[in-house]
Design a protein around this motif. Structure first.
Motif, PDB file in Angstrom:
ATOM      1  N   LEU A 119      55.573  81.541   5.074  1.00 29.86           N
ATOM      2  CA  LEU A 119      56.710  80.779   4.556  1.00 29.86           C
ATOM      3  C   LEU A 119      56.373  79.292   4.443  1.00 29.86           C
ATOM      4  CD1 LEU A 119      59.665  80.540   3.691  1.00 29.86           C
ATOM      5  CD2 LEU A 119      60.286  80.340   6.112  1.00 29.86           C
ATOM      6  N   ARG A 120      55.732  78.746   5.462  1.00 29.57           N
ATOM      7  CA  ARG A 120      55.424  77.311   5.432  1.00 29.57           C
ATOM      8  C   ARG A 120      54.460  76.952   4.308  1.00 29.57           C
ATOM      9  NH1 ARG A 120      53.884  74.288  10.913  1.00 29.57           N
ATOM     10  NH2 ARG A 120      56.052  74.945  11.296  1.00 29.57           N
ATOM     11  N   PRO A 121      53.317  77.658   4.139  1.00 24.30           N
ATOM     12  CA  PRO A 121      52.443  77.307   3.002  1.00 24.30           C
ATOM     13  C   PRO A 121      53.121  77.512   1.651  1.00 24.30           C
ATOM     14  CG  PRO A 121      51.681  79.320   4.074  1.00 24.30           C
ATOM     15  CD  PRO A 121      52.703  78.721   4.968  1.00 24.30           C
ATOM     16  N   LEU A 122      53.978  78.522   1.556  1.00 22.37           N
ATOM     17  CA  LEU A 122      54.677  78.742   0.292  1.00 22.37           C
ATOM     18  C   LEU A 122      55.602  77.568  -0.025  1.00 22.37           C
ATOM     19  CD1 LEU A 122      56.054  81.981  -1.138  1.00 22.37           C
ATOM     20  CD2 LEU A 122      57.681  80.112  -0.870  1.00 22.37           C
ATOM     21  N   LEU A 123      56.337  77.093   0.983  1.00 22.76           N
ATOM     22  CA  LEU A 123      57.219  75.948   0.766  1.00 22.76           C
ATOM     23  C   LEU A 123      56.413  74.674   0.502  1.00 22.76           C
ATOM     24  CD1 LEU A 123      59.983  76.566   3.464  1.00 22.76           C
ATOM     25  CD2 LEU A 123      60.048  77.097   1.028  1.00 22.76           C
ATOM     26  N   ASN A 124      55.260  74.551   1.139  1.00 21.89           N
ATOM     27  CA  ASN A 124      54.416  73.377   0.891  1.00 21.89           C
ATOM     28  C   ASN A 124      53.936  73.325  -0.560  1.00 21.89           C
ATOM     29  OD1 ASN A 124      54.687  72.605   3.569  1.00 21.89           O
ATOM     30  ND2 ASN A 124      52.762  73.536   4.209  1.00 21.89           N
ATOM     31  N   ILE A 125      53.498  74.468  -1.070  1.00 20.48           N
ATOM     32  CA  ILE A 125      53.054  74.512  -2.469  1.00 20.48           C
ATOM     33  C   ILE A 125      54.235  74.287  -3.402  1.00 20.48           C
ATOM     34  CG2 ILE A 125      51.998  75.962  -4.233  1.00 20.48           C
ATOM     35  CD1 ILE A 125      50.428  77.357  -2.052  1.00 20.48           C
ATOM     36  N   LYS A 126      55.364  74.865  -3.049  1.00 22.67           N
ATOM     37  CA  LYS A 126      56.566  74.689  -3.871  1.00 22.67           C
ATOM     38  C   LYS A 126      56.965  73.225  -3.962  1.00 22.67           C
ATOM     39  CE  LYS A 126      60.451  74.821  -2.166  1.00 22.67           C
ATOM     40  NZ  LYS A 126      61.447  73.828  -1.672  1.00 22.67           N
ATOM     41  N   ASN A 127      56.949  72.542  -2.842  1.00 22.96           N
ATOM     42  CA  ASN A 127      57.306  71.119  -2.835  1.00 22.96           C
ATOM     43  C   ASN A 127      56.283  70.271  -3.595  1.00 22.96           C
ATOM     44  OD1 ASN A 127      59.580  71.676  -1.277  1.00 22.96           O
ATOM     45  ND2 ASN A 127      58.486  71.376   0.648  1.00 22.96           N
ATOM     46  N   LEU A 128      54.998  70.657  -3.507  1.00 21.82           N
ATOM     47  CA  LEU A 128      53.969  69.929  -4.238  1.00 21.82           C
ATOM     48  C   LEU A 128      54.166  70.063  -5.747  1.00 21.82           C
ATOM     49  CD1 LEU A 128      51.302  68.317  -4.236  1.00 21.82           C
ATOM     50  CD2 LEU A 128      50.095  70.517  -4.117  1.00 21.82           C
ATOM     51  N   ILE A 129      54.457  71.275  -6.211  1.00 20.22           N
ATOM     52  CA  ILE A 129      54.678  71.494  -7.647  1.00 20.22           C
ATOM     53  C   ILE A 129      55.941  70.774  -8.103  1.00 20.22           C
ATOM     54  CG2 ILE A 129      55.139  73.249  -9.396  1.00 20.22           C
ATOM     55  CD1 ILE A 129      53.469  75.199  -7.763  1.00 20.22           C
ATOM     56  N   ARG A 130      56.981  70.811  -7.276  1.00 14.39           N
ATOM     57  CA  ARG A 130      58.251  70.178  -7.658  1.00 14.39           C
ATOM     58  C   ARG A 130      58.127  68.658  -7.744  1.00 14.39           C
ATOM     59  NH1 ARG A 130      62.699  68.195  -5.140  1.00 14.39           N
ATOM     60  NH2 ARG A 130      61.693  68.440  -3.108  1.00 14.39           N
ATOM     61  N   SER A 131      57.204  68.091  -6.978  1.00 20.60           N
ATOM     62  CA  SER A 131      57.038  66.636  -6.992  1.00 20.60           C
ATOM     63  C   SER A 131      56.317  66.134  -8.234  1.00 20.60           C
ATOM     64  CB  SER A 131      56.271  66.186  -5.740  1.00 20.60           C
ATOM     65  OG  SER A 131      54.961  66.717  -5.734  1.00 20.60           O
ATOM     66  N   GLU A 132      55.659  67.034  -8.972  1.00 18.00           N
ATOM     67  CA  GLU A 132      54.937  66.632 -10.182  1.00 18.00           C
ATOM     68  C   GLU A 132      55.916  66.447 -11.341  1.00 18.00           C
ATOM     69  OE1 GLU A 132      51.708  65.955 -10.626  1.00 18.00           O
ATOM     70  OE2 GLU A 132      51.363  66.221  -8.473  1.00 18.00           O
ATOM     71  N   PRO A 133      55.695  65.433 -12.184  1.00 20.30           N
ATOM     72  CA  PRO A 133      56.583  65.221 -13.339  1.00 20.30           C
ATOM     73  C   PRO A 133      56.619  66.421 -14.286  1.00 20.30           C
ATOM     74  CG  PRO A 133      55.222  63.283 -12.949  1.00 20.30           C
ATOM     75  CD  PRO A 133      54.687  64.363 -12.057  1.00 20.30           C
ATOM     76  N   SER A 134      55.465  67.072 -14.462  1.00 26.73           N
ATOM     77  CA  SER A 134      55.405  68.225 -15.363  1.00 26.73           C
ATOM     78  C   SER A 134      55.849  69.523 -14.705  1.00 26.73           C
ATOM     79  CB  SER A 134      53.980  68.403 -15.890  1.00 26.73           C
ATOM     80  OG  SER A 134      53.077  68.651 -14.809  1.00 26.73           O
ATOM     81  N   LYS A 135      56.166  69.468 -13.401  1.00 26.59           N
ATOM     82  CA  LYS A 135      56.575  70.656 -12.634  1.00 26.59           C
ATOM     83  C   LYS A 135      55.514  71.754 -12.678  1.00 26.59           C
ATOM     84  CE  LYS A 135      60.403  68.534 -11.865  1.00 26.59           C
ATOM     85  NZ  LYS A 135      60.601  67.853 -10.560  1.00 26.59           N
ATOM     86  N   SER A 136      54.256  71.341 -12.782  1.00 26.10           N
ATOM     87  CA  SER A 136      53.145  72.293 -12.751  1.00 26.10           C
ATOM     88  C   SER A 136      51.893  71.536 -12.320  1.00 26.10           C
ATOM     89  CB  SER A 136      52.930  72.944 -14.122  1.00 26.10           C
ATOM     90  OG  SER A 136      52.532  71.984 -15.073  1.00 26.10           O
ATOM     91  N   ILE A 137      50.959  72.262 -11.714  1.00 25.93           N
ATOM     92  CA  ILE A 137      49.712  71.661 -11.257  1.00 25.93           C
ATOM     93  C   ILE A 137      48.564  72.629 -11.515  1.00 25.93           C
ATOM     94  CG2 ILE A 137      50.730  70.187  -9.471  1.00 25.93           C
ATOM     95  CD1 ILE A 137      50.020  72.325  -7.438  1.00 25.93           C
ATOM     96  N   PRO A 138      47.354  72.128 -11.697  1.00 28.55           N
ATOM     97  CA  PRO A 138      46.189  73.023 -11.820  1.00 28.55           C
ATOM     98  C   PRO A 138      45.903  73.698 -10.485  1.00 28.55           C
ATOM     99  CG  PRO A 138      45.714  70.814 -12.664  1.00 28.55           C
ATOM    100  CD  PRO A 138      47.001  70.715 -11.930  1.00 28.55           C
ATOM    101  N   ILE A 139      45.333  74.854 -10.560  1.00 30.55           N
ATOM    102  CA  ILE A 139      44.986  75.584  -9.343  1.00 30.55           C
ATOM    103  C   ILE A 139      43.950  74.833  -8.523  1.00 30.55           C
ATOM    104  CG2 ILE A 139      43.197  76.928 -10.494  1.00 30.55           C
ATOM    105  CD1 ILE A 139      45.571  78.128  -7.699  1.00 30.55           C
ATOM    106  N   SER A 140      43.153  73.994  -9.173  1.00 34.90           N
ATOM    107  CA  SER A 140      42.133  73.227  -8.461  1.00 34.90           C
ATOM    108  C   SER A 140      42.752  72.233  -7.484  1.00 34.90           C
ATOM    109  CB  SER A 140      41.237  72.486  -9.460  1.00 34.90           C
ATOM    110  OG  SER A 140      42.007  71.623 -10.280  1.00 34.90           O
ATOM    111  N   VAL A 141      43.947  71.711  -7.799  1.00 34.64           N
ATOM    112  CA  VAL A 141      44.624  70.771  -6.896  1.00 34.64           C
ATOM    113  C   VAL A 141      45.023  71.480  -5.604  1.00 34.64           C
ATOM    114  CG1 VAL A 141      46.636  69.284  -6.625  1.00 34.64           C
ATOM    115  CG2 VAL A 141      45.441  69.371  -8.815  1.00 34.64           C
ATOM    116  N   ILE A 142      45.526  72.692  -5.724  1.00 32.42           N
ATOM    117  CA  ILE A 142      45.890  73.475  -4.531  1.00 32.42           C
ATOM    118  C   ILE A 142      44.643  73.806  -3.723  1.00 32.42           C
ATOM    119  CG2 ILE A 142      47.010  75.585  -3.728  1.00 32.42           C
ATOM    120  CD1 ILE A 142      48.650  75.593  -6.267  1.00 32.42           C
ATOM    121  N   THR A 143      43.543  74.074  -4.414  1.00 35.80           N
ATOM    122  CA  THR A 143      42.297  74.413  -3.717  1.00 35.80           C
ATOM    123  C   THR A 143      41.774  73.240  -2.900  1.00 35.80           C
ATOM    124  OG1 THR A 143      41.744  75.972  -5.491  1.00 35.80           O
ATOM    125  CG2 THR A 143      39.961  75.275  -4.028  1.00 35.80           C
TER     126      THR A 143
END
Length: 453
Positions: free
Chosen positions: A45-69
């Protein structure tokens, strides 16, 4: 800077015995399945919410998979990021933007966006940016000062003490239960509950009973002057830890975080001692490859006793995660069923092919042209053929069809060969038996010829 503890005027020194001196050798840890499940159900749950918050903080509401890596460790992703993303298809969507050589991008699904909107409404009443939003509204109580510690942006300071707010959860419950009225410094018994199978011998029970009768020292009072190995200090440290866990929404926290906080407060060794001495108050779970301290009286049958909007929001996230898991399990089961059906059809086809091979050999035998050699019309040869054929009939029919019938009627437990190999053997047998069947037809024709003569 004011301490979070209020100084005690009466400094009491005692030489009471401790738990370690009496019953430590009889202590055997027993797991609690309900509390372990409460910890384990929030897995990922925690990593899922962390990724969710990271994507939501982006202006385009999307990020490359390399950023998560690259941020895998800080996001606490337990798997390869791409595997984790694809494990929750109702939360994350993977797509390829236009262009050549562009890496896959990750965005959020409408379902998770709806849950995020509800979560933000909850945080509107429980703001995470309390330093900017709440602290300035209460200048008589709090203020932020600069910190000399490395990596720390500031320290929250208590400006003045308030007796009205320095009341623990156990004190509030004691005041509500006791009709006469609770007096400060009286004995308050901690709620205790042990795991099924935990054995409490007489020596341990006596120590717990005596320990519960000790005066309750408020966790907001400073009792550092007490000997760290005394029972009074042990009960005060248990009160501090009990109050801290009550401040957490989930009534649980990782052991390392608690010990780190205890180190800042100067209570690390006392916290470790309390966690060991009181398994009926604090449960230590080893699920999720870490140790989690769980407040026992905060749970009933593995579920939180007190719920709030934030807990409800987390439960909705976990429900969505479990929904994806159930769908994946259903797909896997359907694949197994389809695979079993295909294997069954293949087996039926092999058996059918085997039967066709056998019947085909019979048709070939029945449709075989009868060739009569006129030079072989001597009586002695005819009699010899008839005798050989009679002996063969006495042994039994050797055709493939007759062999199968005799096998089925024999009662043997051995199974006949199936598949291509079995069909090949049957065809070979049928080929070897074509000659006797042709000779029987030859005998019949020769007999008719002799009768006409």
């Amino acid at each position: 800077m004011k301490s979070i503890f209020r100084s005690i005027t009466n400094h009491r020194q005692t030489n009471r015995r401790t738990f370690s001196d009496t019953a430590e050798e009889a202590y055997k840890f027993v797991r609690d399945r309900g509390l372990d499940h409460a910890v384990e159900r929030e897995k990922n749950l925690r990593p899922l919410l962390n990724i969710k918050n990271l994507i939501r903080s982006e202006p385009s509401k999307s990020i490359p998979i390399s950023v998560i890596t690259t941020q895998k460790d800080s996001l606490r992703v337990p798997l390869r990021p791409i595997e984790f993303i694809r494990s929750y298809t109702s939360v994350f969507q993977e797509y390829l933007p236009g262009g050549i050589g562009i890496q896959p991008h990750i965005t959020l699904t409408p379902e998770i966006l709806n849950l995020d909107d509800e979560e933000q409404l909850v945080y509107g009443s429980l703001p995470q940016d309390y330093v900017e939003s709440m602290v300035p509204e209460f200048p008589d109580y709090f203020r932020v000062i600069e910190s000399k510690s490395r990596g720390c942006s500031g320290v929250l300071e208590l400006v003045c003490w308030s007796n009205e707010h320095s009341v623990s959860v156990l004190e509030k419950k004691a005041k509500a239960v006791v009709k006469v009225g609770y007096t400060k410094g009286s004995a308050i018994a901690f709620p205790m509950k042990f795991s099924n199978g935990f054995v409490v011998d007489k020596k341990m029970k006596k120590w717990f009973d005596d320990w519960q009768k000790l005066p309750y020292i408020s966790p907001y009072e400073n009792a550092l002057h007490l000997s760290a190995t005394s029972d009074e200090s042990d009960k005060w440290a248990a009160a501090v830890l009990h109050e801290i866990l009550n401040l957490f929404v989930s009534k649980k926290v990782e052991k390392d975080a608690i010990l780190h906080l205890g180190e800042v407060m100067g209570l690390r060794s006392r916290f470790k001692r309390v966690l060991h001495n009181h398994p009926g108050i604090f449960y230590l779970s080893s699920k999720l490859r870490t140790h989690t301290v769980v407040l026992r009286d905060g749970y009933k049958r593995g579920m939180l006793v007190e719920s709030n909007e934030l807990v409800t929001s987390r439960n909705r996230y976990m429900k969505l995660m479990s929904k994806v898991k159930k769908e994946n399990n259903a797909v896997s089961s359907r694949k197994r069923e389809d695979k079993g059906k295909v294997e069954g059809e293949v087996c039926d086809t092999d058996v059918k092919g085997e039967n066709e091979d056998v019947s085909g050999s019979d048709v070939e035998d029945e449709g075989e042209e009868d060739v009569v050699d006129e030079d072989e019309d001597e009586d002695d040869d005819d009699e010899e053929v008839v005798q050989n054929q009679s002996r063969k009939r006495g042994r039994g029919n050797l055709s493939p069809r007759a062999g199968r019938r005799s096998f089925e009627n024999s009662g043997s437990r051995e199974k006949p060969h199936s598949g291509r190999r079995g069909g090949r053997r049957n065809s070979e047998k049928s080929g070897s038996e074509e000659k006797p069947r042709g000779r029987r037809n030859k005998i019949k024709l020769m007999t008719e010829k002799n009768s006409q003569m």
